[in-house]
Write an enzyme that holds these catalytic residues in place. Structure first.
Site, PDB file in Angstrom:
ATOM      1  N   TYR A   1       0.860  -1.186   0.000  1.00 49.15           N
ATOM      2  CA  TYR A   1       0.000   0.000   0.000  1.00 49.15           C
ATOM      3  C   TYR A   1       0.891   1.228   0.000  1.00 49.15           C
ATOM      4  O   TYR A   1       1.896   1.287   0.718  1.00 49.15           O
ATOM      5  CB  TYR A   1      -0.900   0.032   1.240  1.00 49.15           C
ATOM      6  CG  TYR A   1      -1.702   1.315   1.358  1.00 49.15           C
ATOM      7  CD1 TYR A   1      -2.942   1.439   0.750  1.00 49.15           C
ATOM      8  CD2 TYR A   1      -1.201   2.407   2.066  1.00 49.15           C
ATOM      9  CE1 TYR A   1      -3.667   2.615   0.837  1.00 49.15           C
ATOM     10  CE2 TYR A   1      -1.918   3.587   2.157  1.00 49.15           C
ATOM     11  CZ  TYR A   1      -3.149   3.690   1.546  1.00 49.15           C
ATOM     12  OH  TYR A   1      -3.857   4.857   1.625  1.00 49.15           O
ATOM     13  N   GLU A  56      -3.489   7.712  -4.048  1.00 47.81           N
ATOM     14  CA  GLU A  56      -3.484   6.421  -3.361  1.00 47.81           C
ATOM     15  C   GLU A  56      -3.264   5.293  -4.360  1.00 47.81           C
ATOM     16  O   GLU A  56      -3.981   5.201  -5.361  1.00 47.81           O
ATOM     17  CB  GLU A  56      -4.796   6.205  -2.612  1.00 47.81           C
ATOM     18  CG  GLU A  56      -4.825   4.916  -1.801  1.00 47.81           C
ATOM     19  CD  GLU A  56      -6.133   4.717  -1.061  1.00 47.81           C
ATOM     20  OE1 GLU A  56      -6.092   4.527   0.157  1.00 47.81           O
ATOM     21  OE2 GLU A  56      -7.190   4.756  -1.728  1.00 47.81           O
TER      22      GLU A  56
END
Length: 398
Positions: A118, A206
């Site tokens: 991530y 993101e």
């Protein structure tokens, strides 16, 4: 302003960020044609909506079926997956029960994944700095990781005076367990993402997941970008990427009239002038046992027309069971607010309780306008009195 994944990837590609080849499609046949342009043998068909959790989501008309991100191993499977998505409503953790209709899909080449990570960039309001956030456990359960194991989340703030440096990336590489070719690939990707974040005035970038392949490539397998609305005037080209079909009609109407509006989950609509006063109004509604349905700041120089528009926006929310108007007349005159409230109440055939608290410039005239309107408007002497009266009125009406 948010954009779709395929749009985000096209922007990131310009900054040297590695993404897979793909094409957007509006029909099942277009999806099949898009797959024919890709190497295969594995393809990924992704619903394009402004919401996360697409892979774990389900379609409203097929809640037990597959999610909004599907693997396909042939052109026919691509066509079938696209047909099952386009024109259907996808429900995810972020869409709420109403879901979002899928108008297009993104058909992308597959890749062999060795690891899923991530990575994101955002503005940390505490430090006032752009911050890199990473985790060695990427994928659809990242929210659970953050909630249950916050120690696994890596955060690296970047001083705006010096910008991104090698030690920032090395800190993350070490924390993510990257070395050799994978660390070099991550370095290039992180630098590209930071350049995109700063260059495009983003609010958040993101990448989830950021994947490392077996040959040590680092690829943005997904991409979400949100822009700082206040900086869009510097990027007119980005306005063309806006998809109004993905936005709340109330938000669009508010923007058209220059209103600061945010929909919430409560049942009492609020119309206030000034952000601080709006927050206080929302707090006191909670204190008296109910919840605000919105944040709405009409500003310090609102016209009668803007106030009328604000009132209509509040009433367009079916969850609103009562309205509290709280105005302190400084630059804004109380009589202007009163005229707007009365005009809107008449125009929409007011069917929920309405409490109005006015204070400041021309307050007596404003109160006179309300009293002579022959409308079911309850006046309040102060904020506490207003909150108590609107909560009592909503309970009585229920």
């Amino acid at each position: 302003m948010n954009i779709h994944e395929y749009q985000a990837k096209e922007l990131l590609r310009r900054f040297g960020v590695s993404v897979l080849d793909g094409h957007v499609a509006w029909t099942a046949d277009e999806a099949a044609a898009a797959a024919e342009k890709l190497p295969g043998p594995v393809f990924v068909v992704k619903s394009q909506v402004h919401a996360g959790g697409r892979g774990a989501g389900r379609f409203a008309d097929d809640p037990n079926g597959k999610g909004g991100v599907r693997l396909a191993r042939s052109i026919d499977e691509v066509r079938a997956a696209a047909d099952a998505m386009i024109g259907h409503v996808l429900v995810t953790k972020q869409t709420g029960a109403a879901g979002r209709p899928v108008h297009r899909v993104y058909v992308e080449a597959g890749c062999e994944i060795a690891r899923e990570l991530y990575f994101s960039l955002l503005v940390d309001r505490v430090s006032g700095r752009v911050t890199m956030v990473a985790c060695a456990e990427g994928g659809i359960d990242i929210e659970d990781v953050a909630a249950n194991h916050p120690e696994k989340i890596l955060r690296v703030p970047i001083d705006p005076a010096t910008g991104l440096s090698g030690h920032h990336i090395r800190t993350l590489s070490f924390g993510l367990g990257l070395a050799g070719g994978a660390a070099k690939a991550f370095d290039k990707l992180a630098r590209g993402l930071y350049a995109a974040f700063v260059g495009l005035d983003c609010a958040i970038v993101e990448i989830n997941p950021l994947v490392v392949t077996k040959d040590d490539a680092a690829i943005a397998l997904d991409a979400k970008i949100s822009f700082d609305d206040s900086a869009l005037f510097r990027h007119p080209e980005l306005e063309k990427l806006r998809d109004e079909a993905e936005e709340d009609p109330k938000d669009l109407e508010a923007e058209k009239h220059g209103l600061n509006y945010v929909a919430l989950d409560g049942n009492i609509g609020c119309m206030v002038n000034g952000a601080g006063l709006a927050m206080a109004t929302m707090d006191i509604i909670k204190l008296y046992g109910m919840a605000p349905a919105n944040f709405l700041d009409v500003g310090g120089s609102a016209t009668k027309e803007r106030v009328t528009a604000a009132f209509k926006i509040i009433l367009s929310d079916p969850n609103v069971e009562g309205i509290l108007v709280n105005i302190f007349g400084g630059i804004m005159r109380c009589d202007v607010i009163a005229e707007g409230v009365v005009a809107a109440a008449r125009d929409v055939s007011l069917s929920v309780p309405l409490v109005v608290r006015l204070a400041g410039t021309n307050v007596e005239l404003g109160q006179q306008i309300l009293a002579q309107s022959n409308m079911p408007i309850v006046a309040a002497k102060d904020l506490g009195d207003a909150a108590a009266k609107i909560v009592a009125a909503v309970k009585e009406a229920a």
